[in-house]
Design a protein around this motif. Structure first.
Motif, short mmCIF file in Angstrom:
data_model
loop_
_atom_site.label_atom_id
_atom_site.label_comp_id
_atom_site.label_asym_id
_atom_site.label_seq_id
_atom_site.Cartn_x
_atom_site.Cartn_y
_atom_site.Cartn_z
N SER A 81 0.90 -1.27 -0.01
CA SER A 81 -0.04 -0.01 0.00
C SER A 81 0.91 1.18 -0.05
O SER A 81 2.08 1.07 -0.08
N PHE A 82 0.28 2.42 -0.29
CA PHE A 82 1.22 3.65 -0.18
C PHE A 82 1.76 4.14 1.24
O PHE A 82 1.11 4.51 2.16
N GLY A 83 2.83 3.45 1.22
CA GLY A 83 3.65 3.50 2.66
C GLY A 83 4.16 4.85 2.67
O GLY A 83 4.16 5.63 2.07
N ASN B 297 -3.22 1.17 -6.51
CA ASN B 297 -2.47 0.42 -5.39
C ASN B 297 -2.93 -1.28 -5.35
O ASN B 297 -4.07 -1.35 -5.40
#
Lengths: 332, 332
Positions: free
Chosen positions: A66-68, A93
Motif C-alpha cells: 500500500s502507499f507506505g 494500489n
DNA sequence: TTGAAAGCGCTAACAA
DNA sequence: TTGTTAGCGCTTTCAA
C-alpha cells in the motif's frame, strides 16, 4: 473548438493552429482566436487530443504494497517533475495482490498511459510487470524487477551505511555495533555489508559479536541494547542502526541505563525520519535516502524514455548523512 | 476494433455491440467477436470511448498540503472504492500554492474528470475550488470549504474526544487533564469542547487548570507533564492528549518521574498511529479517526454525485476508541 | 440480427 | 495565410 472558430470568424482548422501555436498564421488572427477562446472559456479536450497525438500525457503509478511512508516523498517528487511537463499521474494500489495488479494494469493500458512506474518496498525481486508490446516505458522505483532489461531506481543502501560508519570512525569510535531489521530485506544485507566494509577499510575488526538483526521496531532497539550492554565483557562505543525506530529505541534504552549519548555511545539511524530523529533525546543522526531525489530522477527518466531513450539495469542514488547531537560530540 | 471486426467477419458496429454487451446479437456472433478480440489482444481505447460517453471514468484528487500521513489511508481507501467501479484517480499536489492549484485544476478539467476530491489538513476553511460550470461534483475530505453548498467529509473530533474522556471517567478518574496542539487547528477546539462537555456531563468541573495547548510534538507532551505534575498542588489522574505524539511524550515523562501508567495516571491519545501507540511503554490507548472509512465514504459519495445525486454540508464520521494498556487497569 | 454512417472534439496534411 | 478534409477509435442511431 467549433464555437471558438465561429466566434473568431475563422475555420476550425485555423482555430486549432492558433491555439496550438503551430502553422503560419497572421498575428492578428491568432490573437483573435485566442481572445475568442478566452471569452468562451474554451478548454481543449485532452482526450480528443490524445486520440491524435501519440501521447496521452498521463502515466500510471502502481504501488505494490500500500502507499507506505516511503512511497509518498517519491511519488510527490515524481508528480512534481511530471507536472512540469503537463503529465498527470494515475495512482493505483495493488497491495501485493496479483489479481488486482492485473486489473489495474488493464485499466491503465486502456487509458493509454505513456509510461508506468512501479513502486513498493519488497524484500525480494518482483516479477516484471506484464506489458504487452514491450514498447511502453516501465520504471521500478524502490522496488526491483527480476529482469535484467528493466530499469530499477534504488537508494544506495551500501553507501549510506558506509557513510554512517565512517562518520562514527571519524569520531574516534572503535567498537561500533550494528543493530538492524530482518535479514529478509535486501537493505539489511546491503547495509550490513557497508558496515563491515567501512570497518575493515579502517583496519577494525568486523566480527559478529557486535551485530544484531531483528525487527524494524523501537522495542527491538531496546532489546538489542540490553543484549549488547548488560553484563557484556566489552561494550560498544557506537551504534549504527538499520532504521530510526531501532535507533530511537536503542537511544532510549541507553539513557535509561545512564549511558551518555553521544559521550559514551554515539548513535546513528537510517531513514532520517523526523518523527523519530527529532523526538529522540538527544536528536538522532541519520542517513537520508533522498527519496524525493529518487522520485524526481524517476520522473526525469520516464520523460526521457517516453521520448524514446532506453535505460536498463539498477541505478543507485547516493544517501546523505544528517549529523545531529546523537553523534556530535561538539554539540552535546 | 477494426481488426477485431475483420477477424470475426462482422461489421465494426457489430463488434462494438458484442464487446459492450448491448444491442441484439446472435449468441454465436457475440462469442465469435469476443474470441477474435481475445486472440488479437484487443484492448478498447478508453480515451475514444470517453469521447462519446459522457464520462471519462477518472476523477481528480487534489491535495493542498503535500501528501501527508493523514492523506494515505484516505486516498488508499478512496482509490479502492473507485477502482471497484473502474474509475481511476489522478493525483495532484498543490502544496498550498494557489498558482499550482489552478494549473492542476486546468489540467484535470482538460482531461474531463468526472469528479474532484480535495484534501489536505488545514487550520481554516479554504476557498472553494473554482470549477467553471458548477456541474462537476466536488468533495472536500479532511478539509473544509468556505461554501455552504460544498460537501465536506470530516472526522467527528468532538465525538472522538468525548469517547476518550468518557472512557477515562468510566475508569473512575476524576482529575482528567487535556494536553493538545495549537489552537489554530479547528480539531483542537472541537476536541477541547468534547473534553469539557464530557466532564460537565459527568458532573466534573472543567476548569482550565488541567488544560494545556502547545504543539503537536512529543517534546511538548513532556513539557506539559512537567508543568502539570512538578510541584503541583493537585495532580491529574488521567491525561487525554490531542494526538499520539503528545501522548507518547507525556507517557515517557510520567515514567521518568516514577509515576505509574495507568496505575496512577491513565493516558489516552488521538490518531491511533501505531508507530506511536505500539512503541510507547505501555502501549497507548488512542482515538482512531477511521480515515479509511472516511476515504471509502468519499468514494461512495463521489460515485453517487457523478450519478446525479446532490449532497452538501458538513458530514462528520464517528471516531473509535482503541483501548490499550495505558488506560486499561485490568491489563496493566 | 446485422451493416452503414454520422459524429464525439480535435489535429494535420493538403488545397486554395 | 487560411480553409477543407480525412481521420484518431469508438458508439449509436437508423436502415437494411
Amino acid at each position: 473548438m467549433r464555437d471558438v472558430a465561429q466566434r473568431a470568424g475563422v475555420s476550425i482548422g485555423t482555430a486549432s493552429k492558433a491555439l496550438n501555436d503551430n502553422g503560419r498564421l497572421k498575428a492578428d488572427t491568432r490573437t483573435r482566436v485566442i481572445a475568442a477562446a478566452q471569452e468562451l472559456g474554451f478548454r481543449p479536450n485532452s482526450l480528443a487530443q490524445s486520440l491524435h497525438r501519440t501521447r496521452s500525457m498521463t502515466v500510471g503509478v502502481l504501488s505494490t504494497d500500500s502507499f507506505g511512508r516511503f512511497a509518498f516523498p517519491i511519488i510527490e517528487a515524481l508528480e512534481e517533475r511530471l507536472a512540469e511537463q503537463g503529465i498527470a499521474i494515475f495512482m493505483c494500489n495493488a497491495t501485493d495482490d496479483p489479481e488486482r495488479e492485473k486489473r489495474h494494469l488493464d485499466q491503465l493500458l486502456g487509458k493509454r498511459i505513456d509510461g508506468l512506474l512501479v513502486t513498493g518496498r519488497r524484500m525480494d525481486k518482483r516479477p516484471p510487470v506484464a506489458v504487452p508490446g514491450q514498447t511502453m516505458p516501465v520504471i521500478y522505483v524502490f522496488s526491483q524487477a527480476d529482469d535484467p532489461e528493466a530499469l530499477c531506481l534504488l537508494p544506495d543502501d551500501y553507501g549510506g551505511a558506509r557513510l554512517a560508519v565512517e562518520h562514527l570512525i571519524g569520531l574516534g569510535r572503535r567498537r561500533i555495533a550494528h543493530i538492524t531489521g530482518p535479514e529478509s530485506f535486501e537493505a539489511v544485507t546491503l547495509r550490513h555489508r557497508g558496515y563491515r566494509d567501512a570497518l575493515t577499510t579502517a583496519g577494525l575488526s568486523a566480527s559478529d559479536t557486535f551485530f544484531r538483526k531483528g525487527k524494524w521496531s523501537e522495542a527491538w532497539g531496546r532489546e538489542a541494547v540490553a543484549d549488547l550492554f548488560d553484563d557484556a565483557a566489552e561494550m560498544p562505543d557506537a551504534l549504527f542502526c538499520g532504521n530510526d525506530q531501532i535507533a530511537r529505541g536503542a537511544s532510549d534504552a541507553l539513557r535509561e541505563r545512564g549511558i551518555d549519548v553521544p559521550g559514551q555511545v554515539a548513535v546513528v539511524g537510517f531513514d532520517n525520519w523526523d518523527v523519530m530523529t527529532l523526538a529522540a533525546r538527544p536528536p538522532l543522526s541519520s542517513v537520508d535516502m533522498n527519496l524525493r531525489e529518487l522520485g524526481r530522477l524517476a520522473g526525469e527518466r520516464l520523460i526521457s524514455m517516453i521520448a524514446g531513450e532506453r535505460f536498463k539495469g539498477v541505478e543507485r542514488l547516493p544517501c546523505s548523512l544528517f549529523v545531529r547531537q546523537s553523534s556530535d560530540t561538539n554539540q552535546s
